[in-house]
Design an enzyme around this catalytic site. Structure first.
Site, PDB file in Angstrom:
ATOM      1  N   LYS A  90       0.860  -1.188   0.000  1.00  0.00           N
ATOM      2  CA  LYS A  90       0.000   0.000   0.000  1.00  0.00           C
ATOM      3  C   LYS A  90       0.895   1.237   0.000  1.00  0.00           C
ATOM      4  CE  LYS A  90      -4.066   1.908   0.271  1.00  0.00           C
ATOM      5  NZ  LYS A  90      -3.635   2.745  -0.854  1.00  0.00           N
ATOM      6  N   GLN A 111       7.184   3.883   4.048  1.00  0.00           N
ATOM      7  CA  GLN A 111       5.776   3.487   4.020  1.00  0.00           C
ATOM      8  C   GLN A 111       5.536   2.200   4.808  1.00  0.00           C
ATOM      9  OE1 GLN A 111       3.741   5.610   1.791  1.00  0.00           O
ATOM     10  NE2 GLN A 111       2.122   4.851   3.119  1.00  0.00           N
ATOM     11  N   LYS A 114       5.271   3.322   8.386  1.00  0.00           N
ATOM     12  CA  LYS A 114       4.088   4.174   8.536  1.00  0.00           C
ATOM     13  C   LYS A 114       2.820   3.326   8.554  1.00  0.00           C
ATOM     14  CE  LYS A 114       4.001   7.813   5.948  1.00  0.00           C
ATOM     15  NZ  LYS A 114       3.805   8.736   4.800  1.00  0.00           N
ATOM     16  N   LYS A 126       5.519   1.860  -3.091  1.00  0.00           N
ATOM     17  CA  LYS A 126       5.447   3.199  -3.676  1.00  0.00           C
ATOM     18  C   LYS A 126       5.705   3.081  -5.168  1.00  0.00           C
ATOM     19  CE  LYS A 126       4.761   7.413  -2.048  1.00  0.00           C
ATOM     20  NZ  LYS A 126       3.850   7.796  -0.959  1.00  0.00           N
ATOM     21  N   GLY A 165      -2.977   8.002  -4.445  1.00  0.00           N
ATOM     22  CA  GLY A 165      -2.404   9.222  -4.982  1.00  0.00           C
ATOM     23  C   GLY A 165      -1.194   9.674  -4.178  1.00  0.00           C
ATOM     24  N   ASP A 166      -0.459  10.607  -4.746  1.00  0.00           N
ATOM     25  CA  ASP A 166       0.685  11.239  -4.086  1.00  0.00           C
ATOM     26  C   ASP A 166       0.897  12.553  -4.841  1.00  0.00           C
ATOM     27  OD1 ASP A 166       2.917  10.565  -1.993  1.00  0.00           O
ATOM     28  OD2 ASP A 166       4.038  11.364  -3.674  1.00  0.00           O
ATOM     29  N   THR A 209      -4.691  13.584   5.441  1.00  0.00           N
ATOM     30  CA  THR A 209      -3.299  13.766   5.879  1.00  0.00           C
ATOM     31  C   THR A 209      -3.161  15.027   6.718  1.00  0.00           C
ATOM     32  OG1 THR A 209      -2.583  12.675   3.836  1.00  0.00           O
ATOM     33  CG2 THR A 209      -0.901  13.792   5.126  1.00  0.00           C
ATOM     34  N   ASN A 240      -2.506  19.953  -0.809  1.00  0.00           N
ATOM     35  CA  ASN A 240      -3.571  19.291  -0.076  1.00  0.00           C
ATOM     36  C   ASN A 240      -3.273  19.161   1.423  1.00  0.00           C
ATOM     37  OD1 ASN A 240      -6.138  17.959  -0.563  1.00  0.00           O
ATOM     38  ND2 ASN A 240      -5.136  16.117   0.188  1.00  0.00           N
ATOM     39  N   SER A 376      -6.919   5.776   3.473  1.00  0.00           N
ATOM     40  CA  SER A 376      -6.908   4.885   2.313  1.00  0.00           C
ATOM     41  C   SER A 376      -7.262   3.467   2.734  1.00  0.00           C
ATOM     42  CB  SER A 376      -5.522   4.886   1.645  1.00  0.00           C
ATOM     43  OG  SER A 376      -5.330   6.040   0.867  1.00  0.00           O
TER      44      SER A 376
END
Length: 444
Positions: A90, A111, A114, A126, A165-166, A209, A240, A376
């Site tokens: 993820k 990630q 996290k 990623k 998304g990123d 976030t 964002n 997410s």
């Protein structure tokens, strides 16, 4: 040579020319030294660190597409599937000219920890491309996204790898990617998160976030006898994360006085007018300097320097390594007592070390900005259940997850004799869960 030093030396040797990845591994392993040294024999025997720092799989491919002038363009596409010990991979897809394998490996590595901290069953990954969506027409972005997914689709799935998304990948790009995935596979499943609300997206995902950053900041302050209300806050970035961190901070009584973008920064001594920022950034996709046209009392300064503005709390929400040692010294000299990272690794190693040494309240990105991936994960749950939760339900779950992340980081720091060191605490708490799962599953 210690086990940690051996592994780091191997990472540098076997991954030449990847400074971002080296930096991420060094920072994490150094803060994990306490737990690794205490379990060195067990971890060595299981080859834990050798496997922990090596991605399970890296997919690299070309992405050909045709622009509006009929010219063929070719970009590089990647997916780094780093660790699936606690769940399907993820992590976001980033579209930006700076994207390369080193940056994606650093992001994928972070990630893993996290996602572990959220408590949800998600591994780390990623991906992305050096394609730049800025200045491209909707048709060009669609052409790129469809070509990108035509290769990527065979490597992802709701129980395998769930991208999101990123930077450079918002609702428009996710929509194009999901449409092509559905077209190629014939499957309507929760394979991408950050989708539109009409086709499986989750409420709060846009705010997640930024809101999550403020929830964990607020918890850190409360547990250390302070409060957010009435404090002066500086936020870097104006995307964002920054926008919704400002929104939630203002709701909780803080005064946010600065925002920035890649060209410069604004200072509004009376407090940022968020409606003006949203109009510039979310509607017109303009530059932050346009703020002073609407608010003449504000000041715009070209270039870097946002961290020279005196504040109680600093929230770096722009990009990696944006806050260096000199910035950190300036913040502390001006009375800043708390820093929470909204971006991924926005503070350099030297800046982070200074914050920890001076014992200010510092929450690293892998904990502080986990709200996005947490929501997410909640979107995945809703897709699997064929349900849609209300804004309040998702927001409450997000708040609980962020409070839980703080508790895990604080507890791990306490257990290993470094109370208040949330960098070590977050890394240790995330690492312990992943490593226990890796050892239980054997040499894979």
């Amino acid at each position: 040579m210690s086990y940690v030093d051996e592994i780091y030396a191997k990472v540098v040797e076997q991954n030449p020319g990847e400074p971002e990845f080296h930096q991420a591994v060094k920072e994490v392993l150094d803060s994990l030294k306490l737990v690794i040294d205490a379990n060195e024999e067990k971890y060595r025997k299981a080859g834990v660190l050798e496997r922990f720092v090596e991605p399970e799989r890296i997919i690299s491919f070309r992405v050909p597409w045709v622009d509006d002038k009929g010219n063929i363009q070719v970009n590089k596409g990647y997916r780094v599937q780093f660790n699936s010990a606690i769940g399907p991979y993820k992590g976001g897809l980033r579209l930006h000219p700076s994207v390369n394998q080193s940056i994606l490996k650093f992001l994928g590595f972070e990630q893993v920890l996290k996602n572990s901290l959220t408590g949800l069953p998600m591994g780390g990954g990623k991906g992305g491309s050096n394609f730049d969506p800025k200045g491209k027409s909707d048709r060009e972005v669609m052409a790129f996204c469809q070509s990108f997914m035509t290769e990527l689709y065979r490597h992802i799935g709701k129980d395998t790898d769930v991208p999101a998304g990123d930077i450079g990948v918002g609702a428009r790009e996710v929509g194009f990617l999901f449409g092509q995935y559905k077209r190629l596979t014939g499957l309507y499943e929760g394979v991408l998160t950050g989708k539109g609300l009409t086709f499986g997206g989750s409420l709060v995902r846009t705010q997640a976030t930024g809101y999550g950053l403020i929830y964990i900041l607020d918890e850190m302050l409360k547990k250390n006898g302070k409060e957010l209300a009435g404090k002066t806050v500086v936020v870097s970035g104006s995307g964002n994360v920054a926008i919704y961190a400002v929104e939630k901070a203002q709701q909780l009584g803080a005064k946010v006085v600065a925002l920035s973008d890649s060209n410069g920064y604004i200072y509004d001594k009376d407090g940022i007018k968020l409606d003006v920022v949203k109009e510039i950034k979310e509607v017109r996709r303009g530059r932050i300097k346009e703020y002073v046209d609407a608010v003449p009392t504000a000041v715009y300064t070209e270039g870097k320097g946002i961290w020279t503005i005196p504040c109680d709390i600093a929230l770096p929400c722009a990009t990696q390594n944006e806050l260096n040692l000199e910035d950190a010294k300036t913040l502390l000299a001006n009375g800043c007592f708390a820093v929470a990272e909204g971006a991924n690794m926005p503070s350099t190693r030297e800046a982070t070390d200074l914050f920890v040494e001076k014992k200010i309240l510092f929450m690293p990105g892998k904990a502080a900005n986990a709200g996005g991936v947490a929501t997410s994960g909640l979107e995945q749950s809703q897709n699997s259940l064929r349900l849609s939760w209300s804004f309040e339900e998702v927001d409450e779950k997000l708040h609980d997850i962020m409070v839980g992340i703080f508790a895990k980081a604080a507890d791990a720091a306490e257990r290993y004799g470094v109370p208040g060191n949330y960098v070590a605490g977050a890394n240790i708490a995330g690492f312990e869960k992943v490593v226990d799962a890796m050892i239980a599953q054997g040499v894979v």
